[in-house]
Every structure is written in C-alpha cells, then in structure tokens.
Design an enzyme around this catalytic site. Structure first.
Site, PDB file in Angstrom:
ATOM      1  N   TYR A  33       0.821  -1.213   0.000  1.00  0.00           N
ATOM      2  CA  TYR A  33       0.000   0.000   0.000  1.00  0.00           C
ATOM      3  C   TYR A  33       0.859   1.269   0.000  1.00  0.00           C
ATOM      4  O   TYR A  33       0.327   2.363   0.007  1.00  0.00           O
ATOM      5  CB  TYR A  33      -0.950   0.005   1.198  1.00  0.00           C
ATOM      6  CG  TYR A  33      -1.928  -1.152   1.187  1.00  0.00           C
ATOM      7  CD1 TYR A  33      -2.988  -1.175   0.277  1.00  0.00           C
ATOM      8  CD2 TYR A  33      -1.784  -2.228   2.044  1.00  0.00           C
ATOM      9  CE1 TYR A  33      -3.871  -2.242   0.241  1.00  0.00           C
ATOM     10  CE2 TYR A  33      -2.671  -3.298   2.012  1.00  0.00           C
ATOM     11  CZ  TYR A  33      -3.710  -3.299   1.109  1.00  0.00           C
ATOM     12  OH  TYR A  33      -4.582  -4.360   1.074  1.00  0.00           O
ATOM     13  N   TYR A  83     -11.606  -1.410  -0.641  1.00  0.00           N
ATOM     14  CA  TYR A  83     -11.623  -0.916   0.740  1.00  0.00           C
ATOM     15  C   TYR A  83     -10.351  -0.182   1.116  1.00  0.00           C
ATOM     16  O   TYR A  83     -10.296   0.489   2.134  1.00  0.00           O
ATOM     17  CB  TYR A  83     -11.881  -2.078   1.718  1.00  0.00           C
ATOM     18  CG  TYR A  83     -10.667  -2.785   2.264  1.00  0.00           C
ATOM     19  CD1 TYR A  83      -9.969  -3.708   1.491  1.00  0.00           C
ATOM     20  CD2 TYR A  83     -10.218  -2.554   3.556  1.00  0.00           C
ATOM     21  CE1 TYR A  83      -8.869  -4.365   1.997  1.00  0.00           C
ATOM     22  CE2 TYR A  83      -9.113  -3.206   4.070  1.00  0.00           C
ATOM     23  CZ  TYR A  83      -8.437  -4.112   3.297  1.00  0.00           C
ATOM     24  OH  TYR A  83      -7.342  -4.766   3.799  1.00  0.00           O
ATOM     25  N   ARG A  84      -9.312  -0.280   0.278  1.00  0.00           N
ATOM     26  CA  ARG A  84      -7.998   0.223   0.680  1.00  0.00           C
ATOM     27  C   ARG A  84      -7.118   0.101  -0.541  1.00  0.00           C
ATOM     28  O   ARG A  84      -7.286  -0.815  -1.336  1.00  0.00           O
ATOM     29  CB  ARG A  84      -7.476  -0.678   1.792  1.00  0.00           C
ATOM     30  CG  ARG A  84      -6.171  -0.353   2.431  1.00  0.00           C
ATOM     31  CD  ARG A  84      -5.899  -1.460   3.441  1.00  0.00           C
ATOM     32  NE  ARG A  84      -4.725  -1.245   4.243  1.00  0.00           N
ATOM     33  CZ  ARG A  84      -4.229  -2.164   5.080  1.00  0.00           C
ATOM     34  NH1 ARG A  84      -4.841  -3.314   5.207  1.00  0.00           N
ATOM     35  NH2 ARG A  84      -3.163  -1.929   5.785  1.00  0.00           N
TER      36      ARG A  84
END
Lengths: 522, 160
Positions: free
Chosen positions: A93, A469-470
């Site tokens: 991420y 979601y992310r």
C-alpha cells in the site's frame, strides 16, 4: 535518487531553514535528509510504479506528542507537507513513502510505548510505533491472557493498521470495530481526546466508544485530518479452548456454495472469527514456488495446478476458521459447521493434528489465535524475489457475488498472463476479496503488466458495482474517484473537513484521494 | 574473531558503497519519556528500546558476549520471523532458493561480513525491504551485524 528533493513549491533556502528548525525539535539524528541511505529506506521500493514519484524529501521522527506539536508548527510556518506513518510497514500500500514526492515523512515509529494494558477490561492503549510483534511480546512476557489481533505480517503496526482499517483473523479481526478511544493532534497543534476521553475523569475512555454527540473517530481513519498519537484497542481474553481447522474444496466454482454456506454461520457467529477462504496458489506459495511446478511463461496451466494441489493435499479453495470456548461449545459448533460444509462434494476436513509440519496451516493457526508471524510474506517467493500490490474489492457474502468477482478477477488476470492469487476474508456481513498481484521486483516489463492489469481491474470492478476498501498510493485518486455518487458528495464532505481542520494542507496530502485546497486548485 | 570480508561480497559492497552515508546515529532510542499530553497513563514501557550498545562486535575485536546478547535481542525482534531455520520463514526460503539450503539460515552462515549485513538491512535485497533508522539505529545495526556474523561462533546462536 532522492537527494536534494524539495517539497513542491518550497525553495531550497526555505526548506533548509525548516529542516534546521525541525532538527532543533528532534535532534540532529532524527531529521533525516543528508544521509542518502537513511532517506532511501523510506522509499516504496515495493511499488510497481515510479518510486521517484513518491520519494520523500526528508523524514522526521519525533519521540512524543510535544515534538509532534512543534514539528506541526514548523510545517505550518513554512507550508511543508508532512506524510504520517506509524510503523511504516504498510507494504503493498506504499510502505513508509508519501503519496506525493517531496513530502517530509512524519515517522512515528519512535513513539513505541504501550501506554496501558488493562487485564480487567481487556484492552490496550498504544502509541503509533507499536508493532503487533511488540504488543504480543509485551503480553507474553507478562503472562497476560489477552490476545492481540495481528495483521498477517508481524511488523505491522497496531494503531496504523487500525487507522488504515486493516483486518486480522481472530474474532476481533475487524480492527476498527474493536478500536475504542483515540488521541489526535490536529494540524494546528491542538490535542484532542475523542469520545469518553474528553470527560473529566475519562474512566470509560477505552470502554465506550461514542461519548456524547458527534462521534469523530472514523474521520481520522484512512484520512489526513489529524495525527493519531494514541489508540485504545480491545483485546480478546484467551478462551478456555481453541481448535483451528481447515476445510478443502476441490473445484474453483465451489466458491459459490462455500460462500452461501458460510453466510449464516458468520452472521449467527457460529464461526466467530474473521475466517478466510483461500485460493490454491495463496495457500501453496508459502511453501513452494511456481517454478517447482511450471517453468513456462504465462499462467500456470490446470494440470500443474492439480498436481500442486495433490502434492500439498489442498484444494482449489481452502477455508480456515477456528473454534473457541469450552469443549462442549466447540464440539456442538463443529457439528453444525461440518454438516454445513459436507454439502460440498469433495470437502475434506482437517484439524491441527492432521496438518503437522504444514507451514501454511501453522501460520493460519497462529494468526487465528493472535500470534504474529511473517510466514505469509513467503508468497513473494512465488516468482522469485518478488513484491506485491493488492487489489481488494468488497463483496457481499453471497455465492453470486463471490463467483462473479472471482471469475472476472481470475479471467482478467489470465488475459494478462498473471496467476490469480486471492483470498476472501469473511467479516460479519462482508468479504474483503484480496487479490495479491505478485511481481518480480527486478523486472520492469512485468511491473508494467501489473500496472496495466490493476487499472483494468479497477474499471471492471467499478462497472460491476464493486468498490475497494484500501489501496496503494498510486491508486488512491483512482479508487476514491469511484466513490462519486451524487456529484462527489462524499468527496466534497471530506474536502470541507480537510479545509476546516488543515487549511495549510500540511497533513498527508492526497491520502485516500483527499487533497488540500491548494492542490485541488493546482 | 571477526572474519575477513569474503571476496565474493567485495564487488557487491563496492556497488553499494556510495549509499553509505556519514550521518551519525550513535545513540539508542531514549527510553520511555513521560508524555506531557497523556495524563491517563498507567504503565509505560519501550518495547523496542536497547539499553546500551557496545561497539566491540563491530570493530573487529574479540566477540563480546554482552554485545552478542544485545545483537541477539535485535535479531529476534526484527529478523528471526523471516530468517530463522525451518519452514514458514520467508527469508530462509528465499535464500535456500538463491543459494543453497546450507547457506539459507543467516545465523549459521560463514560467509557474511558485517558491512554486507548492514548494507542489506538499510537497502533491502530481493523481497526484503529496507529497515529505517527509526526501527534499527546505526548503533543497533552495528551490534546486530556483529551478532549475525558471529552467531555461529558463539554458544548463543539459537534465536528462540
């Protein structure tokens, strides 16, 4: 290289002056700019994209809230954008790197105190730098019978993972659900206690989430409205019994029936933990590499997949759950669970004694009882020395939803010559469908394929009505752009809050697609 | 005794050498200061703190058992989950594929030099990401590298 990088719009002289002032706050050692090796350790070398586009200009590592406040004052004075990380291990991420090149990383790893562990009420209060490994060791060394809920990699941060709305695998696997109490430093330096923490004696600060009036904790997650400096997290009291189990299913399209069977078991909490339905390669790759079964180019053929499944005694899907409680409760729940899954032809059932020496079962068994480890990181061995970026749409817990997502994600991956490496993390009424796009870290052509594939996946998911979601730094704008109902009404709320709380735009510009006014206007 | 740098690493170290900065980092993280803005604290600790750092292992002197034990603590904290022996350890798995099974476990390898260990920790290698100075300070890294290089020569080479 990242040397001599400057924040956008800041002169070299002003930045040097700002760095000098920040050095005065944290000491020479903890303003990292001139030591290129130290500064490069903040770069997102796991990215499939251009890591120069997320290269920081410097990093600053305060030791406490007072230093955070002083750094924010310097940032306001010089209009320096900061990018907050806690343990900085959010790989896939973005790691410790900022969304935008030139930001100064506000590295909170040194704020690593476990402020409180309350055995009576079963919670802990932690600072941002505390990893799952550290919280687990703290509890273990004191023989405290409370379990943390680790993300898959032990180096993840308790506070940071919760703030990024990550998930784990015990009954407390939905991390933000078990968050209670938060201390936040706003861009203007004000320290805020949320909820009950704002009352005079705060005796229920970490017991009751909501306080009185508007509940604001949520706006500080996956956002850039403040710097979270403490967080309360509920911990699971060790149950009197624990039995992890695995059920394997032979066919790819079994995901439909599995999911239909799981839904009532999850909603009724007969399966209390954050269970997982794990795809074949995800399950295999912590133990074997692709080259052991297939050395050709492109996607692993079905014959090789079946050989691997047979060798490892696993299925095309592998469901992991656990029983918790006294023996009679576990015995009774198992009867219901086994009867349910037995409806799937070819389902096979395993407990720990059936999977001795199986590294995949072992690490799942650890995670579902709160023992952090790094085994899942072994997936990056699938292609050789690898890296990953994750595509994670939400799915309803329905057979139709799961099958549709699986089919389009698998088929899209295969069009690009990429193996589907996925799992469904099953929450109470939702599933996080995580597709791990593993790539060779030293193969630029492969990275380009992954980047193109990711864009197509987002577009296809959006067209089918699924949202993620992310996401990784490089896709924050794209993903936030899919949450656009009613002329971006939600985004406009976020922008209004951003402008009100951080008018100088100094906190994590671009996090989750939320940009300060000056960047939106630019 | 500290082993000489093996020739096969020399070119790698030379290739990385330009990234070696001269910045300090001689102090371990301060232990658990009281937070001025957190009146509700009941207990405190610093889980990652290293109490003191001896340079002996990093300067080529005889193996200092105190430094080895400190290094072992850092290894267990940051490295063991990936690099211990046995299945389920991704770093060991990768090294077994890249080198051979006999060279897959860091603490039993005979071909590592401290400078090489330090370069890899700070830069990462293959699937391993870099570790930041806020996680492992330069002083801690000296001790860690000393431990990893000498672990096979000492009685304390098990990381459990």
């Amino acid at each position: 290289m990242a040397a001599n990088q400057l924040p956008q719009g800041i002169s070299a002289e002003a930045f040097a002056a700002a760095c000098d002032e920040m050095r005065g706050v944290v000491g020479n050692e903890w303003l990292i700019r001139d030591n290129v090796q130290h500064l490069n350790s903040y770069r997102d070398t796991y990215s499939p994209g251009d890591i120069d586009a997320t290269a920081p200009s410097a990093a600053v590592a305060p030791k406490d809230v007072t230093e955070v406040q002083k750094i924010l004052a310097v940032a306001r004075k010089y209009k320096i954008p900061l990018w907050t990380v806690s343990t900085g291990r959010n790989y896939g991420y973005g790691g410790a790197a900022p969304r935008k090149a030139g930001c100064v990383v506000l590295d909170l790893k040194r704020m690593n105190r476990i402020i409180e562990v309350n055995e009576k009420h079963a919670y802990a209060v932690v600072e941002p730098g505390v990893s799952y490994h550290e919280l687990y060791q703290h509890l273990k060394q004191r023989d405290i019978k409370l379990w943390p809920d680790p993300a898959a990699p032990a180096w993840g941060g308790v506070l940071g993972n919760t703030a990024d709305r990550g998930v784990g695998y015990t009954p407390y696997g939905e991390h933000f659900t078990v968050q209670c109490g938060m201390q936040v430093v706003l861009a203007d330096g004000t320290v805020v206690e949320t909820g009950m923490g704002s009352t005079a004696n705060a005796s229920t600060r970490n017991l009751y989430k909501y306080g009185h009036g508007a509940w604001v904790d949520g706006i500080f997650t996956q956002s850039n409205f403040g710097v979270i400096t403490q967080m309360g997290v509920w911990l699971l009291p060790e149950p009197p019994g624990y039995r992890p189990y695995m059920v394997t299913f032979p066919e790819e399209d079994d995901i439909h029936q599995i999911t239909e069977l799981v839904r009532p078991l999850k909603i009724s909490m007969l399966i209390p933990n954050a269970a997982t339905t794990v795809g074949l390669i995800w399950e295999a790759a912590v133990k074997v590499s692709k080259a052991q079964y297939y050395t050709g180019s492109g996607v692993m053929p079905d014959s090789a997949r079946r050989k691997m499944a047979a060798d490892l005694d696993i299925g095309n899907w592998n469901f992991y759950g656990a029983l918790y409680g006294p023996d009679p409760i576990m015995d009774n729940n198992w009867e219901v669970i086994k009867e349910s899954f037995s409806q799937v032809p070819g389902a096979k059932f395993y407990f720990a004694e059936d999977r001795k020496g199986d590294a995949a079962f072992d690490y799942r068994a650890k995670l579902m009882r709160g023992i952090p480890n790094m085994t899942e990181f072994g997936l990056l061995n699938w292609l050789g020395p690898g890296s990953h970026v994750d595509f994670s749409p939400m799915s309803p817990v329905t057979g139709d939803g799961a099958l549709q997502q699986f089919h389009f994600m698998r088929d899209t991956c295969h069009k690009f010559g990429v193996d589907y490496i996925g799992e469904f993390l099953i929450g109470w009424r939702d599933m996080h469908h995580v597709l791990m796009l593993v790539f060779k870290r030293d193969d630029e052509a492969h990275k380009r394929v992954i980047k193109e594939l990711f864009e197509v996946l987002v577009d296809e998911a959006t067209s089918k009505g699924y949202g993620e979601y992310r996401t990784h730094l490089d896709y924050m704008d794209k993903i936030s752009g899919t949450y656009n109902w009613n002329n971006r009404a939600l985004a406009r709320v976020n922008e209004a809050i951003k402008d009100a709380l951080d008018p100088d735009g100094i906190l994590s510009p671009g996090k989750s697609g939320i940009w300060p006014r000056k960047d939106r206007d630019a | 005794m500290l082993r000489p740098v093996k020739s096969k690493w020399m070119s790698i170290i030379a290739a990385f050498a330009f990234t070696l900065g001269g910045c300090g980092g001689d102090e371990p993280p301060p232990a658990a200061p009281e937070p001025p803005m957190a009146p509700k604290v009941t207990t405190t600790m610093a889980p990652a703190a290293v109490e003191a750092v001896s340079p002996a292992a990093a300067t080529g002197a005889a193996i200092d058992p105190v430094a080895q034990e400190q290094g072992r603590g850092i290894y267990v904290h940051y490295c063991a989950d990936c690099h211990d022996a046995g299945e389920g350890h991704p770093g060991t798995m990768r090294l077994a594929a890249r080198l051979d099974a006999g060279n897959a476990v860091l603490t039993t390898r005979a071909d590592l030099a401290p400078e090489y260990v330090k370069l890899i920790v700070r830069n990462g290698l293959g699937m391993m990401p870099a570790f930041r100075p806020s996680e492992v300070t330069d002083a801690e890294l000296d001790v860690l590298a000393g431990y990893v290089v000498n672990a096979n020569d000492t009685a304390s080479n098990t990381a459990k």
